[in-house]
Scaffold this active site. Structure first.
Site, PDB file in Angstrom:
ATOM      1  N   TYR A  54       0.838  -1.204   0.000  1.00  0.00           N
ATOM      2  CA  TYR A  54       0.000   0.000   0.000  1.00  0.00           C
ATOM      3  C   TYR A  54       0.867   1.246   0.000  1.00  0.00           C
ATOM      4  O   TYR A  54       2.036   1.229   0.408  1.00  0.00           O
ATOM      5  CB  TYR A  54      -0.956   0.014   1.203  1.00  0.00           C
ATOM      6  N   CYS A  55       0.286   2.344  -0.489  1.00  0.00           N
ATOM      7  CA  CYS A  55       0.924   3.657  -0.465  1.00  0.00           C
ATOM      8  C   CYS A  55      -0.189   4.702  -0.419  1.00  0.00           C
ATOM      9  O   CYS A  55      -1.342   4.366  -0.172  1.00  0.00           O
ATOM     10  CB  CYS A  55       1.847   3.851  -1.678  1.00  0.00           C
ATOM     11  N   THR A  56       0.138   5.964  -0.653  1.00  0.00           N
ATOM     12  CA  THR A  56      -0.848   7.033  -0.492  1.00  0.00           C
ATOM     13  C   THR A  56      -2.005   6.923  -1.477  1.00  0.00           C
ATOM     14  O   THR A  56      -3.172   6.918  -1.089  1.00  0.00           O
ATOM     15  CB  THR A  56      -0.175   8.408  -0.648  1.00  0.00           C
TER      16      THR A  56
ATOM     17  N   ILE B 177      -4.228   4.581   0.373  1.00  0.00           N
ATOM     18  CA  ILE B 177      -4.795   4.941   1.677  1.00  0.00           C
ATOM     19  C   ILE B 177      -5.983   5.888   1.518  1.00  0.00           C
ATOM     20  O   ILE B 177      -6.986   5.779   2.235  1.00  0.00           O
ATOM     21  CB  ILE B 177      -3.719   5.592   2.565  1.00  0.00           C
TER      22      ILE B 177
END
Length: 321
Positions: free
Chosen positions: A178-180, A207
């Site tokens: 996951y990342c932004t 996110i």
């Protein structure tokens, strides 16, 4: 509805004459009255733009009307004021700096991890055969992250490829990256597959989308964003604070840039220490002759640097206890 919106998006899709496209796209954005930051590369687009709802809708309609970007997924936030001061649209070698530019090895348009929608990610993340991997930088992780997430000690995403060997012990697990907003996961998950990891997934929309569609459950702290807001709330289910003030150790979610432009370090600092330290991370920076005026936000419009920041020794912040 608030007076303004902020759009976060990316799209991996080949662009011919990308430098010319960037120049024309900047003029288009300015004609709509948008502000923000867009990176254009031969491989696609990566942007965050802000403006009135009418201007933002016109921008999304124009992007979707181009067959190359028709599937672009926009994350839309309602904001009280524009999230940028100016409009920038620049050509760069990559839309996210990774050093992974060989399409024969990494090509997000052909092979990446399995995309999980937020509710699918929520359902899978706590299984015994799953490892949740944060592919963001250290400073992003410190202000907020998923509970029990694994991370690599990186100051910039371009360091991810050289650190991937540290994940070898998880090769028999399902890796949920996951990342932004999802853009880093496209290349991170593709690289994991290339390195022999067989069960690789990624949080589609990152996110930000997870907060909107799954309530942000079990995301601890705030999510770092690359605009004037710096960090935003995403968890409406079981919110918590995980970051602490670099100077005094009290809990705080506020992240700033050091007021000394030759340091410009990204760190968490409570309001009390912010005013006490005049927005600086150390007494040395506080006494620096080029120190910028601190207004309580810790956000500064970029100015030319007089030192080679690539050679600057970065500070290591204390780990969360």
């Amino acid at each position: 509805m608030k007076a303004y919106q902020t759009l976060l998006y990316y799209c991996y899709s080949p662009i011919e004459n990308a430098e010319e496209f960037a120049e024309n796209h900047l003029a288009f954005c300015k004609s709509l009255g948008l502000v923000g930051r867009i990176i254009v590369a031969d491989e696609g687009l990566n942007g965050t733009v802000s403006g009135t709802p009418k201007a933002c809708q016109a921008y999304m309609d124009a992007v979707h009307a181009d067959p190359r970007f028709a599937k672009t997924d926009f994350k839309v936030d309602e904001v009280d004021e524009p999230s940028f001061v100016k409009m920038h649209c620049r050509y760069k070698p990559e839309i996210v700096h990774s050093g992974l530019r060989d399409p024969h090895i990494i090509d997000p348009t052909k092979k990446t991890g399995v995309h999980l929608e937020p509710k699918e990610f929520l359902e899978m993340k706590d299984r015994d055969d799953v490892v949740v991997l944060d592919v963001r930088s250290d400073y992003e992780h410190k202000v907020g992250h998923f509970k029990n997430a694994v991370r690599l000690d990186i100051e910039n995403f371009r360091e991810f490829p050289e650190k991937i060997k540290e994940l070898a012990k998880y090769k028999d697990k399902k890796i949920l990256t996951y990342c932004t907003g999802g853009i880093k996961c496209e290349k991170a998950s593709a690289l994991l597959l290339h390195e022999g990891f067989e069960q690789v997934y990624q949080l589609h929309g990152g996110i930000i989308k997870y907060g909107k569609e799954a309530g942000g459950k079990d995301f601890e702290g705030k999510c770092y964003v690359f605009d004037n807001r710096v960090a935003v709330d995403v968890n409406t289910v079981n919110p918590s604070v995980v970051s602490t003030c670099f100077n005094c150790g009290t809990q705080t979610t506020k992240m700033i840039n050091c007021a000394n432009p030759e340091c410009n370090e990204h760190f968490t600092q409570c309001d009390e220490c912010g005013w006490k330290m005049d927005g600086c991370c150390s007494d040395a920076c506080k006494a620096h002759p080029r120190k910028r005026e601190y207004d309580g936000t810790g956000y500064y419009v970029k100015i030319p640097q007089t030192v080679n920041l690539s050679k600057r020794k970065h500070k290591k912040f204390p780990a969360k206890t």
